[in-house]
Design a protein around this motif. Structure first.
Motif, PDB file in Angstrom:
ATOM      1  N   ALA A   1      18.343  22.896  59.321  1.00 18.89           N
ATOM      2  CA  ALA A   1      17.622  23.085  59.988  1.00 18.89           C
ATOM      3  C   ALA A   1      16.667  21.751  60.039  1.00 18.89           C
ATOM      4  CB  ALA A   1      16.677  24.198  59.357  1.00 18.89           C
ATOM      5  N   THR A   2      16.564  21.239  58.777  1.00 16.85           N
ATOM      6  CA  THR A   2      15.779  19.797  58.751  1.00 16.85           C
ATOM      7  C   THR A   2      16.366  18.874  59.615  1.00 16.85           C
ATOM      8  OG1 THR A   2      15.262  20.358  56.281  1.00 16.85           O
ATOM      9  CG2 THR A   2      14.966  18.005  56.871  1.00 16.85           C
ATOM     10  N   LEU A   3      17.553  18.477  59.900  1.00 14.89           N
ATOM     11  CA  LEU A   3      17.909  17.428  60.897  1.00 14.89           C
ATOM     12  C   LEU A   3      17.761  17.986  62.208  1.00 14.89           C
ATOM     13  CD1 LEU A   3      20.132  15.313  61.507  1.00 14.89           C
ATOM     14  CD2 LEU A   3      21.900  16.645  61.355  1.00 14.89           C
ATOM     15  N   ARG A   4      18.040  19.119  62.477  1.00 17.64           N
ATOM     16  CA  ARG A   4      17.657  19.846  63.821  1.00 17.64           C
ATOM     17  C   ARG A   4      16.181  19.390  64.268  1.00 17.64           C
ATOM     18  NH1 ARG A   4      20.823  24.437  62.549  1.00 17.64           N
ATOM     19  NH2 ARG A   4      18.635  25.334  62.049  1.00 17.64           N
ATOM     20  N   GLY A   5      15.271  19.808  63.175  1.00 19.82           N
ATOM     21  CA  GLY A   5      14.027  19.744  63.471  1.00 19.82           C
ATOM     22  C   GLY A   5      13.267  18.266  63.559  1.00 19.82           C
ATOM     23  N   ALA A   6      14.046  17.257  62.930  1.00 19.18           N
ATOM     24  CA  ALA A   6      13.717  16.077  62.987  1.00 19.18           C
ATOM     25  C   ALA A   6      14.039  15.421  64.237  1.00 19.18           C
ATOM     26  CB  ALA A   6      14.292  15.279  61.799  1.00 19.18           C
ATOM     27  N   LEU A   7      15.355  15.739  64.767  1.00 19.64           N
ATOM     28  CA  LEU A   7      15.670  15.305  65.936  1.00 19.64           C
ATOM     29  C   LEU A   7      14.855  15.624  67.170  1.00 19.64           C
ATOM     30  CD1 LEU A   7      19.526  15.523  65.440  1.00 19.64           C
ATOM     31  CD2 LEU A   7      18.301  13.402  65.827  1.00 19.64           C
ATOM     32  N   ALA A   8      14.502  17.179  67.036  1.00 17.43           N
ATOM     33  CA  ALA A   8      13.737  17.593  68.355  1.00 17.43           C
ATOM     34  C   ALA A   8      12.256  16.861  68.275  1.00 17.43           C
ATOM     35  CB  ALA A   8      13.511  19.185  67.904  1.00 17.43           C
TER      36      ALA A   8
ATOM     37  N   THR B   1       8.340  22.141  52.868  1.00 14.42           N
ATOM     38  CA  THR B   1       8.136  20.761  52.455  1.00 14.42           C
ATOM     39  C   THR B   1       8.992  19.850  52.924  1.00 14.42           C
ATOM     40  OG1 THR B   1       6.307  20.769  50.521  1.00 14.42           O
ATOM     41  CG2 THR B   1       7.676  18.905  50.729  1.00 14.42           C
ATOM     42  N   ILE B   2      10.476  20.138  52.249  1.00  9.21           N
ATOM     43  CA  ILE B   2      11.477  19.577  52.690  1.00  9.21           C
ATOM     44  C   ILE B   2      11.675  19.554  54.213  1.00  9.21           C
ATOM     45  CG2 ILE B   2      14.078  19.583  52.646  1.00  9.21           C
ATOM     46  CD1 ILE B   2      13.786  20.999  49.787  1.00  9.21           C
ATOM     47  N   TYR B   3      11.593  20.624  54.826  1.00  5.69           N
ATOM     48  CA  TYR B   3      11.886  20.768  56.412  1.00  5.69           C
ATOM     49  C   TYR B   3      10.683  20.057  56.979  1.00  5.69           C
ATOM     50  CZ  TYR B   3      11.857  22.496  60.976  1.00  5.69           C
ATOM     51  OH  TYR B   3      11.922  22.652  62.552  1.00  5.69           O
ATOM     52  N   MET B   4       9.424  20.109  56.774  1.00 10.41           N
ATOM     53  CA  MET B   4       8.472  19.476  57.562  1.00 10.41           C
ATOM     54  C   MET B   4       8.486  17.775  57.236  1.00 10.41           C
ATOM     55  SD  MET B   4       7.283  21.415  59.456  1.00 10.41           S
ATOM     56  CE  MET B   4       6.026  20.328  60.141  1.00 10.41           C
ATOM     57  N   VAL B   5       8.925  17.204  56.056  1.00  9.59           N
ATOM     58  CA  VAL B   5       9.155  15.982  55.797  1.00  9.59           C
ATOM     59  C   VAL B   5      10.239  15.360  56.653  1.00  9.59           C
ATOM     60  CG1 VAL B   5       9.786  14.244  53.967  1.00  9.59           C
ATOM     61  CG2 VAL B   5       8.206  15.943  53.441  1.00  9.59           C
ATOM     62  N   GLY B   6      11.151  16.064  56.654  1.00 10.60           N
ATOM     63  CA  GLY B   6      12.484  15.625  57.682  1.00 10.60           C
ATOM     64  C   GLY B   6      11.768  15.767  59.119  1.00 10.60           C
ATOM     65  N   PHE B   7      11.002  16.483  59.370  1.00  8.64           N
ATOM     66  CA  PHE B   7      10.581  16.926  61.066  1.00  8.64           C
ATOM     67  C   PHE B   7       9.491  15.594  61.339  1.00  8.64           C
ATOM     68  CE2 PHE B   7       7.609  18.834  63.841  1.00  8.64           C
ATOM     69  CZ  PHE B   7       8.459  19.649  64.784  1.00  8.64           C
ATOM     70  N   PHE B   8       8.768  15.214  60.376  1.00 12.73           N
ATOM     71  CA  PHE B   8       8.022  14.170  60.807  1.00 12.73           C
ATOM     72  C   PHE B   8       8.706  12.856  60.510  1.00 12.73           C
ATOM     73  CE2 PHE B   8       4.858  17.370  61.353  1.00 12.73           C
ATOM     74  CZ  PHE B   8       3.926  16.958  62.392  1.00 12.73           C
ATOM     75  N   ILE B   9       9.415  12.660  59.562  1.00  6.84           N
ATOM     76  CA  ILE B   9      10.411  11.446  59.478  1.00  6.84           C
ATOM     77  C   ILE B   9      11.068  11.259  61.138  1.00  6.84           C
ATOM     78  CG2 ILE B   9      12.121  10.211  58.649  1.00  6.84           C
ATOM     79  CD1 ILE B   9      11.255  11.242  55.944  1.00  6.84           C
ATOM     80  N   GLY B  10      11.520  12.249  61.688  1.00  6.30           N
ATOM     81  CA  GLY B  10      11.959  12.440  62.643  1.00  6.30           C
ATOM     82  C   GLY B  10      10.959  11.819  63.847  1.00  6.30           C
ATOM     83  N   GLY B  11       9.769  12.291  63.707  1.00  2.86           N
ATOM     84  CA  GLY B  11       8.793  11.999  64.713  1.00  2.86           C
ATOM     85  C   GLY B  11       8.433  10.583  64.638  1.00  2.86           C
ATOM     86  N   ALA B  12       8.367  10.053  63.350  1.00  5.27           N
ATOM     87  CA  ALA B  12       8.077   8.621  63.062  1.00  5.27           C
ATOM     88  C   ALA B  12       9.044   7.821  63.821  1.00  5.27           C
ATOM     89  CB  ALA B  12       8.020   8.270  61.765  1.00  5.27           C
ATOM     90  N   ALA B  13      10.444   8.161  63.621  1.00  6.40           N
ATOM     91  CA  ALA B  13      11.664   7.398  64.317  1.00  6.40           C
ATOM     92  C   ALA B  13      11.602   7.455  65.757  1.00  6.40           C
ATOM     93  CB  ALA B  13      12.925   8.145  63.729  1.00  6.40           C
TER      94      ALA B  13
END
Length: 387
Positions: A213-220, A335-347
């Motif tokens: 879920a974290t990977l998918r969210g980060a990419l989206a 936290t785990i999910y949303m940290v990945g989500f916004f790291i994806g946003g920064a990327a």
């Protein structure tokens, strides 16, 4: 399980989530104006958006886990104090460095909506959880998109600094309302902060559905961020429009964001893997439309609606999956999910800005297609593991 979440509180949290998260995105339609104000390149000005997203990711990592240990109102009071001061510092910044630093603090302290989502999950019963998450996410997504409309208009006619002065005033008023209306939730985790943070690794290591879920969210979100960070530059170069028109496109994204409530309800009726696949396909289609629409307003409008609907389909379904487990640690898994989500946003912001600098809109579209294509590929490869 009894539903302890009245609609009045649910909609207050939804509106509040939108108003707070808006602080992360006010700067995006203003980047060209900020670049002109400080006499720097558009690429350098994009670091304002990047620092905000990095700050948000770190705020999620170090603040939101406290929701499982410290009373929600204690966290809210301190966060609002720093947030208001950071917004004022941004408005008063006399150098790009100071604005970037202030933006980092704005991001770091705008994490409150990520306390609201586990809060509604905690107060809702199993049948109502998807709907409640969807309603809060509707408010959050409308805040993300509406912030661009508001800041674009205000920035165009009153200057970019006025946007931050107004945000500081709004956050002050919202603090007093939430302080009076929010229920106090006393968490159960009684160990040290260090053990609390160490437990994040435990959940990440032992929960494959959380990792996926974290990977998918980060990419989206990376795909969405690549679009919005560079869109203002496209508007200027291809159409000669300023921040008001670029921000105004958020109105079309709101049409897609309103579907969040529908997606939330569908989570209790439709297989979650199908919702994720559908969301990924919508994002891919939106980028194909963007690719051929660098000089088409109609094409860009259609793409904005589709990309926001696709991202929210992936995001809300992801959250429903991770909140269905580990009920005692919802803030930590969030936290785990949303940290990945916004790291994806920064990327997405970084790759999008670089692609714009060297390859223009075609390069940005390629970044969006790669991100969204990976979501679909990962989902198809791991389909049997998803709830």
């Amino acid at each position: 399980m009894e539903n302890k979440l009245p609609n009045s509180l649910l909609y207050l949290l939804s509106i509040s989530a939108g108003l707070v998260v808006a602080n992360l995105y006010y700067n995006q339609p203003l980047l060209h104006d900020i670049a002109s104000s400080f006499k720097v390149s558009d690429s350098e000005a994009s670091n304002v958006a990047l620092s905000t997203q990095i700050g948000y990711a770190l705020g999620l990592l170090f603040i939101i886990p406290l929701g499982d240990k410290v009373s929600n109102l204690k966290i809210i009071r301190l966060n609002f104090l720093i947030l208001v001061l950071s917004l004022l510092a941004a408005a008063l910044s006399q150098s790009l460095f100071l604005l970037i630093f202030s933006s980092f603090l704005i991001g770091f302290t705008s994490t409150l909506p990520q306390l609201f989502v586990p809060m509604v999950a905690h107060l809702s019963n199993d049948e109502g959880r998807g709907r409640a998450i969807g309603i809060v996410m509707s408010g959050l997504l409308i805040g993300i998109l509406g912030s661009r409309v508001l800041s674009g208009l205000v920035g165009e006619y009153f200057g970019w600094r006025t946007v931050f002065y107004g945000a500081a005033t709004l956050m002050t008023l919202l603090f007093f309302l939430l302080n009076a209306k929010l229920p106090v939730i006393q968490p159960k985790f009684g160990e040290s902060y260090l053990k609390l943070m160490k437990s994040l690794w435990f959940y990440l290591k032992t929960e494959p559905t959380l990792r996926l879920a974290t990977l998918r969210g980060a990419l989206a979100f990376g795909s969405l961020s690549a679009f919005w960070t560079t869109f203002v530059f496209l508007m200027e170069d291809s159409f000669g429009y300023g921040s008001a028109v670029a921000g105004g496109f958020g109105l079309f994204g709101i049409a897609g964001a309103l579907g969040a409530t529908v997606v939330g309800k569908l989570n209790s009726r439709v297989k979650k893997s199908n919702l994720i696949i559908a969301g990924a396909i919508l994002i891919i289609v939106s980028w194909l439309i963007f690719l051929i629409s660098s000089h088409s307003i109609i094409g860009l409008i259609i793409g904005v609606v589709l990309i926001d609907l696709g991202v929210q389909s992936v995001h809300i379904t992801n959250q429903n999956i991770v909140f269905s487990k580990n009920t005692e640690a919802r803030n930590r898994v969030n936290t785990i999910y949303m940290v990945g989500f916004f790291i994806g946003g920064a990327a997405g912001t970084s790759f999008g800005s670089l692609a714009w600098t060297y390859f223009g809109w075609t390069g940005v579209s390629a970044v969006g297609l790669v991100f969204s294509g990976i979501i679909l590929g990962v989902q198809l490869l791991t389909n049997k593991r998803i709830i």
